[in-house]
Design an enzyme around this catalytic site. Sequence first.
Site, PDB file in Angstrom:
ATOM      1  N   SER A  60      31.708 -30.158  14.882  1.00 47.53           N
ATOM      2  CA  SER A  60      32.806 -29.451  15.679  1.00 47.53           C
ATOM      3  C   SER A  60      33.566 -30.353  16.655  1.00 47.53           C
ATOM      4  O   SER A  60      34.580 -29.800  17.202  1.00 47.53           O
ATOM      5  CB  SER A  60      32.362 -28.370  16.691  1.00 47.53           C
ATOM      6  OG  SER A  60      31.750 -27.198  15.694  1.00 47.53           O
ATOM      7  N   LYS A  63      37.295 -29.977  16.199  1.00 49.66           N
ATOM      8  CA  LYS A  63      38.322 -29.018  17.136  1.00 49.66           C
ATOM      9  C   LYS A  63      39.052 -29.733  18.138  1.00 49.66           C
ATOM     10  O   LYS A  63      40.156 -29.200  18.387  1.00 49.66           O
ATOM     11  CB  LYS A  63      37.411 -27.940  17.585  1.00 49.66           C
ATOM     12  CG  LYS A  63      36.811 -26.957  16.770  1.00 49.66           C
ATOM     13  CD  LYS A  63      35.515 -26.098  16.960  1.00 49.66           C
ATOM     14  CE  LYS A  63      35.056 -25.513  15.982  1.00 49.66           C
ATOM     15  NZ  LYS A  63      33.508 -24.973  16.139  1.00 49.66           N
ATOM     16  N   SER A 115      33.382 -23.324  21.167  1.00 54.81           N
ATOM     17  CA  SER A 115      33.328 -23.907  19.916  1.00 54.81           C
ATOM     18  C   SER A 115      33.252 -22.849  18.807  1.00 54.81           C
ATOM     19  O   SER A 115      32.700 -22.840  17.707  1.00 54.81           O
ATOM     20  CB  SER A 115      32.066 -24.543  19.496  1.00 54.81           C
ATOM     21  OG  SER A 115      32.113 -25.663  18.600  1.00 54.81           O
TER      22      SER A 115
END
Length: 371
Positions: A60, A63, A115
């Site tokens: 993640s 991101k 997230s």
Amino acid sequence: MYKRGICIILVCIMMTLTLSYGNEDLKSIQIGGESAIVMDVETGRVLYEKNIYKKLPMASTTKIITALLAIENISLDKKVKINAQAEGVEGSSIYLRAGEEVKAIDLIYGLMLRSGNDSATAIAYEISGSIEDFAELMNKRAKEIGAKNTNFVNPHGLHDDNHYTTAYDLGLITREALKNPVFKEVVRTKFWTADKDGYKHFANKNNILDICDGGDGVKTGYTRRSGRCLVASATRNDMQLIAITFNDYDWFNTTKMLLDESFNIYKPYTLFDEKQIITKTRVLDGKKKEVSLKPFKSSIIPMDKEEDKKLLTVIDMPKALHAPIEKGQRIGKMTTYLYGKIINTTYLIANESIEKQSLKDKIKDFFGIGQ
């Protein structure tokens, strides 16, 4: 056109190039992560490295670039209609529903604090219309930043063998993102309430904000294939550093230690102050015969106690200029080297405006009237 002159200011004459680039005490630190880096946000200087060019999945932490693209491409107040493909995306979620409308800024906070994989998907569809087209945009932006060993195939970081980056590339991407004031504010926020009655409350998962002095970001990441990945940042004494670790079971302690040790060893060194007059150059046909030049902005770089003796700054500017000249006009450039590598570049600007001479002024000059 006037010939450009190269003027060299020797902060210290560099007799030989040192092969090592960084402090030996910091370089000797052993960590459990598969790859790690510490990078200065202002200059991009690498202070610590371990396998920084190894291509690895980053979960993640993907991101970071998704958020940057959202900020760059969507009005923050825009209400985004959630695409059906964003509902029920596997993994971490902010529980979006197809067809509902959510402000872009709330999607960004949900993306970075909680997230949300569904938030990442909603952003991708809003900007590009599909995951594939958004991945193409991600890769294009990454290449612009200088991340040459990175490939994105989705906006959230769920595992794909063709979805990877390096510690160095992710440092570059994070550095670029942290230059954006909206991104910088989002990732240091501990708690966010979305602008919708009783909708969502987002608490930041990033413990660096609490356990590290000056901690102010950035993003956690985890999949079974990537292991624990963390991009951490902290600001102390006007320096912001990024610490990244990949596949590290002790991710928070690793990045905290790397940041603490880096701040202990490296101190802020003011290379140039924005009010400092660096040099002057001739002005032709102007009411004044020369103009003072100063840096576009102050330059603060991380230095250990011995490194100031190894700096070299080169000034590239015209030998003469034609009037008129506007205050703040870009005139030249300064490039500073440490160990033979570029550590800082800044523009030189005019410290004052200078008007062009009138015919009357030229006649007075010719006859020396008023001198």
